[in-house]
Design a protein around this motif. Structure first.
Motif, PDB file in Angstrom:
ATOM      1  N   MET A 243       0.867  -1.095   0.050  1.00 60.82           N
ATOM      2  CA  MET A 243       0.000  -0.042  -0.014  1.00 60.82           C
ATOM      3  C   MET A 243       0.694   1.199  -0.047  1.00 60.82           C
ATOM      4  N   ALA A 244       1.946   1.466   0.837  1.00 60.02           N
ATOM      5  CA  ALA A 244       2.780   2.420   0.798  1.00 60.02           C
ATOM      6  C   ALA A 244       3.374   2.601  -0.360  1.00 60.02           C
ATOM      7  N   ASP A 245       3.716   1.306  -1.300  1.00 57.89           N
ATOM      8  CA  ASP A 245       4.419   1.539  -2.688  1.00 57.89           C
ATOM      9  C   ASP A 245       3.158   2.140  -3.557  1.00 57.89           C
ATOM     10  N   SER A 246       2.082   1.778  -3.375  1.00 56.86           N
ATOM     11  CA  SER A 246       0.974   2.184  -4.206  1.00 56.86           C
ATOM     12  C   SER A 246       0.483   3.702  -4.083  1.00 56.86           C
ATOM     13  N   ILE A 247       0.546   4.074  -2.895  1.00 56.09           N
ATOM     14  CA  ILE A 247       0.228   5.470  -2.656  1.00 56.09           C
ATOM     15  C   ILE A 247       1.417   6.459  -3.224  1.00 56.09           C
ATOM     16  N   SER A 248       2.492   6.030  -3.208  1.00 56.00           N
ATOM     17  CA  SER A 248       3.827   6.949  -3.494  1.00 56.00           C
ATOM     18  C   SER A 248       3.867   6.717  -4.978  1.00 56.00           C
ATOM     19  N   MET A 249       3.271   5.869  -5.720  1.00 57.41           N
ATOM     20  CA  MET A 249       3.183   5.927  -6.977  1.00 57.41           C
ATOM     21  C   MET A 249       2.233   6.708  -7.478  1.00 57.41           C
ATOM     22  N   VAL A 250       0.984   6.963  -6.776  1.00 51.50           N
ATOM     23  CA  VAL A 250       0.137   7.989  -7.214  1.00 51.50           C
ATOM     24  C   VAL A 250       0.419   9.403  -6.909  1.00 51.50           C
ATOM     25  N   SER A 251       1.303   9.702  -5.940  1.00 50.38           N
ATOM     26  CA  SER A 251       1.863  10.635  -5.576  1.00 50.38           C
ATOM     27  C   SER A 251       3.046  11.304  -6.578  1.00 50.38           C
ATOM     28  N   GLY A 252       3.947  10.281  -6.962  1.00 52.13           N
ATOM     29  CA  GLY A 252       4.885  10.357  -7.812  1.00 52.13           C
ATOM     30  C   GLY A 252       4.301  10.964  -9.033  1.00 52.13           C
ATOM     31  N   SER A 253       3.249  10.204  -9.722  1.00 50.46           N
ATOM     32  CA  SER A 253       2.670  10.676 -11.026  1.00 50.46           C
ATOM     33  C   SER A 253       2.302  12.153 -10.748  1.00 50.46           C
ATOM     34  N   VAL A 254       1.625  12.633  -9.733  1.00 47.57           N
ATOM     35  CA  VAL A 254       1.392  13.906  -9.612  1.00 47.57           C
ATOM     36  C   VAL A 254       2.538  14.825  -9.477  1.00 47.57           C
ATOM     37  N   PHE A 255       3.441  14.572  -8.963  1.00 49.46           N
ATOM     38  CA  PHE A 255       4.804  15.318  -8.904  1.00 49.46           C
ATOM     39  C   PHE A 255       5.361  15.437 -10.138  1.00 49.46           C
ATOM     40  N   GLY A 256       5.274  14.322 -10.973  1.00 53.96           N
ATOM     41  CA  GLY A 256       5.895  14.254 -12.376  1.00 53.96           C
ATOM     42  C   GLY A 256       6.952  13.521 -12.447  1.00 53.96           C
ATOM     43  N   THR A 257       6.881  12.152 -12.043  1.00 49.40           N
ATOM     44  CA  THR A 257       7.985  11.175 -12.308  1.00 49.40           C
ATOM     45  C   THR A 257       7.303   9.895 -12.390  1.00 49.40           C
ATOM     46  N   THR A 258       8.226   9.035 -12.831  1.00 47.58           N
ATOM     47  CA  THR A 258       7.690   7.578 -13.268  1.00 47.58           C
ATOM     48  C   THR A 258       7.632   6.718 -11.965  1.00 47.58           C
ATOM     49  N   PRO A 259       6.828   5.623 -11.908  1.00 48.93           N
ATOM     50  CA  PRO A 259       6.538   4.711 -10.889  1.00 48.93           C
ATOM     51  C   PRO A 259       7.771   4.497  -9.871  1.00 48.93           C
ATOM     52  N   PRO A 260       7.661   4.623  -8.690  1.00 49.12           N
ATOM     53  CA  PRO A 260       8.739   4.417  -7.567  1.00 49.12           C
ATOM     54  C   PRO A 260       8.653   2.795  -7.378  1.00 49.12           C
ATOM     55  N   THR A 261       9.955   2.289  -6.688  1.00 54.75           N
ATOM     56  CA  THR A 261      10.073   1.055  -6.369  1.00 54.75           C
ATOM     57  C   THR A 261      10.731   0.897  -4.994  1.00 54.75           C
ATOM     58  N   ALA A 262      10.663  -0.309  -4.425  1.00 58.66           N
ATOM     59  CA  ALA A 262      11.517  -0.464  -3.375  1.00 58.66           C
ATOM     60  C   ALA A 262      12.854  -0.699  -3.554  1.00 58.66           C
ATOM     61  N   TYR A 263      13.811  -0.124  -3.021  1.00 54.61           N
ATOM     62  CA  TYR A 263      15.264  -0.074  -3.683  1.00 54.61           C
ATOM     63  C   TYR A 263      15.915  -1.496  -2.918  1.00 54.61           C
ATOM     64  N   VAL A 264      16.750  -1.953  -3.836  1.00 59.96           N
ATOM     65  CA  VAL A 264      17.760  -3.040  -3.497  1.00 59.96           C
ATOM     66  C   VAL A 264      18.753  -2.368  -2.495  1.00 59.96           C
ATOM     67  N   GLU A 265      19.039  -1.226  -2.731  1.00 58.57           N
ATOM     68  CA  GLU A 265      20.121  -0.721  -2.056  1.00 58.57           C
ATOM     69  C   GLU A 265      20.073  -0.511  -0.633  1.00 58.57           C
ATOM     70  N   SER A 266      18.612  -0.723  -0.059  1.00 59.08           N
ATOM     71  CA  SER A 266      18.119  -1.009   1.251  1.00 59.08           C
ATOM     72  C   SER A 266      18.814  -1.903   2.133  1.00 59.08           C
ATOM     73  N   SER A 267      19.448  -2.836   1.236  1.00 58.45           N
ATOM     74  CA  SER A 267      20.150  -3.989   1.762  1.00 58.45           C
ATOM     75  C   SER A 267      21.612  -3.368   2.364  1.00 58.45           C
ATOM     76  N   ALA A 268      21.885  -2.257   1.983  1.00 64.03           N
ATOM     77  CA  ALA A 268      23.261  -1.903   2.579  1.00 64.03           C
ATOM     78  C   ALA A 268      22.704  -1.350   4.095  1.00 64.03           C
ATOM     79  N   GLY A 269      21.802  -0.642   4.115  1.00 60.92           N
ATOM     80  CA  GLY A 269      21.309  -0.116   5.519  1.00 60.92           C
ATOM     81  C   GLY A 269      21.176  -1.560   6.273  1.00 60.92           C
ATOM     82  N   ILE A 270      20.581  -2.525   6.016  1.00 61.45           N
ATOM     83  CA  ILE A 270      20.269  -3.792   6.594  1.00 61.45           C
ATOM     84  C   ILE A 270      21.479  -4.174   7.225  1.00 61.45           C
ATOM     85  N   ALA A 271      22.457  -4.445   6.227  1.00 63.70           N
ATOM     86  CA  ALA A 271      23.569  -4.815   6.529  1.00 63.70           C
ATOM     87  C   ALA A 271      24.304  -4.247   7.839  1.00 63.70           C
TER      88      ALA A 271
END
Length: 453
Positions: free
Chosen positions: A298-326
């Motif tokens: 749901m967080a992903d879906s809402i951010s996709m709507v807001s992103g399209s209003v701001f003027g950018t393409t769909p967002p996604t969860a970032y694999v780079e989050s693994s660096a913070g998890i590490a």
């Protein structure tokens, strides 16, 4: 009094994010957020570069990228309490610029309307929990093939933008010229970033990009900016453009674009969430399933709507989050920290002018390499699976169109599976997708040519 206030604040944070249960603390979570941000901050400069090729305003795109990352990452932290950051993805922006706007000749304003419509449908699907049903129906091998194909396509764009490959009338593509100084800037940046990645240095991609930029400035291959800090670029050139042009979505070809955006977005975040869950015990229950997966989607879906209003393409969860998890990130406090850092980054827009295509090319090549690693999970020893997976992967870069690559694989899969006598392994939804892609190919490829005849 201050001591009591601090304790009260820590108690509130504990209640919100369950730090003790996750065996972490505020300091560790903030450090993890900083690590994740540094690892993915390149998108602030790469996204405007890629989408800018479609004719969009780069300053506005910089702000839109940052705001979308703020909304997505904060929502992920608050709703799902996961240490995963969200920002505009590198696959969708390439599809938007190179396949939709440049290849199909659709104005970016109309294409952004397509993103907005897709985001609304995406939100409804998530609310109805149909997203999980469709995702589960698509065989794992094809999901991995889509991710791999996207990676090779992105790397191809990077190689082209960096001057390492060029167009050729005789062989379609050829090696670039090493007599061009900027091509060497790309090569140096790629080698340095590769070394940093091989040594597992946190934030390797971002550090490599900074290094390439500095080399370009020192050698004067990149003009120096007049300022480093400035007011936040206006969002006006892109804000609400998709909403304003929603009436443009009339022709079948444009609805095909909407569906492709929808299908591509379907795989991104779900796949990343599942992959990162393997790193974090608190993201899995006793059965190996992800608790709060619905909230995360749901967080992903809402951010996709807001992103399209701001003027950018769909967002996604970032694999780079693994660096913070590490480094110990375990809760939503990590992703909220990422959101705060993206908000602060909006004051550094003048740096956009120094982030040229030669600076972003190594990033695209490296990220493409990481995405292409998904190929190792495909069952290559089963021809009925290997062929559709292979066609998906090679179809994207060779047609310079992500939608064609996906179509090739999804059309061939049920045919080869039926021929191999594996009818029971085919989910009924795949037959529905077969029909969808037949229609899409007709609308995108045949219909426009027939109308010109």
């Amino acid at each position: 009094m201050n001591s009591l206030d601090n304790r009260g604040n820590l108690s509130l944070i504990e209640r919100l994010f369950h730090l003790e249960e996750a065996k972490t603390n505020v300091r560790r979570e903030i450090l993890a957020g900083l690590t994740t941000f540094v690892s993915m901050a390149y998108i602030l400069f790469v996204n405007p570069q890629v989408l800018g090729d479609s004719g969009m305003n780069k300053g506005s795109l910089f702000t839109a990228t940052a705001l979308t990352a703020v909304v997505g990452s904060v929502l992920m932290g608050v709703l799902a309490n996961y240490p995963i950051a969200i920002a505009p993805g590198l696959g969708d922006n390439a599809f938007f610029s190179y396949s939709v706007v440049i290849a199909m000749g659709i104005p970016w304003q109309t294409a952004m309307a397509g993103v907005f419509v897709a985001s609304l449908i995406f939100l409804v699907i998530s609310l109805m929990k149909l997203r999980e049903v469709v995702i589960n129906a698509i065989p794992k091998d094809l999901k991995l093939a889509v991710a791999s194909g996207l990676g090779i396509f992105i790397a191809f764009v990077g190689l082209q933008g960096g001057g390492l490959i060029t167009a050729s009338k005789s062989s379609l593509v050829a090696i670039g010229s090493f007599t061009v100084p900027t091509t060497w800037l790309t090569i140096v940046g790629l080698l340095v970033t590769a070394i940093l990645m091989a040594r597992k240095i946190p934030g390797a991609i971002f550090i490599g990009m900074v290094f390439t930029t500095v080399v370009g400035l020192v050698t004067k291959l990149i003009p120096a900016p007049a300022h480093i800090v400035s007011a936040i670029p206006s969002l006006k050139p892109t804000f609400g453009v998709g909403v304003a042009h929603i009436t443009d979505i009339k022709e079948p070809q444009l609805w095909a674009v909407v569906i492709i955006f929808l299908l591509v977005a379907f795989f991104d975040t779900a796949g990343t969430l599942i992959g990162l869950a393997e790193q974090v015990d608190v993201m899995q229950d006793s059965e190996g399933k992800m608790p709060r997966i619905g909230r995360a989607l749901m967080a992903d879906s809402i951010s996709m709507v807001s992103g399209s209003v701001f003027g950018t393409t769909p967002p996604t969860a970032y694999v780079e989050s693994s660096a913070g998890i590490a480094v110990g990130g375990r809760t939503g406090l990590t992703s909220i920290t990422v959101g705060v850092l993206f908000a602060l980054s909006m004051f550094f827009s003048p740096l956009l002018s120094v982030v040229t295509s030669n600076v972003t090319a190594p990033v695209l090549i490296i990220v493409g390499t990481l995405m292409a690693q998904s190929m190792r999970g495909i069952q290559w020893d089963r021809f009925e699976i290997a062929l559709p997976a292979f066609l998906t992967i090679v179809g994207m870069p060779l047609t310079y169109n992500i939608s064609y690559g996906i179509a090739f694989g999804f059309l061939v899969y049920p045919i080869t599976m039926l021929a191999a006598g594996k009818r029971k392994e085919i989910n009924p939804i795949m037959y529905g997708l077969f029909v969808v892609f037949v229609i899409l190919l007709y609308i995108i490829n045949i219909l426009p040519k027939a109308s010109l005849a």
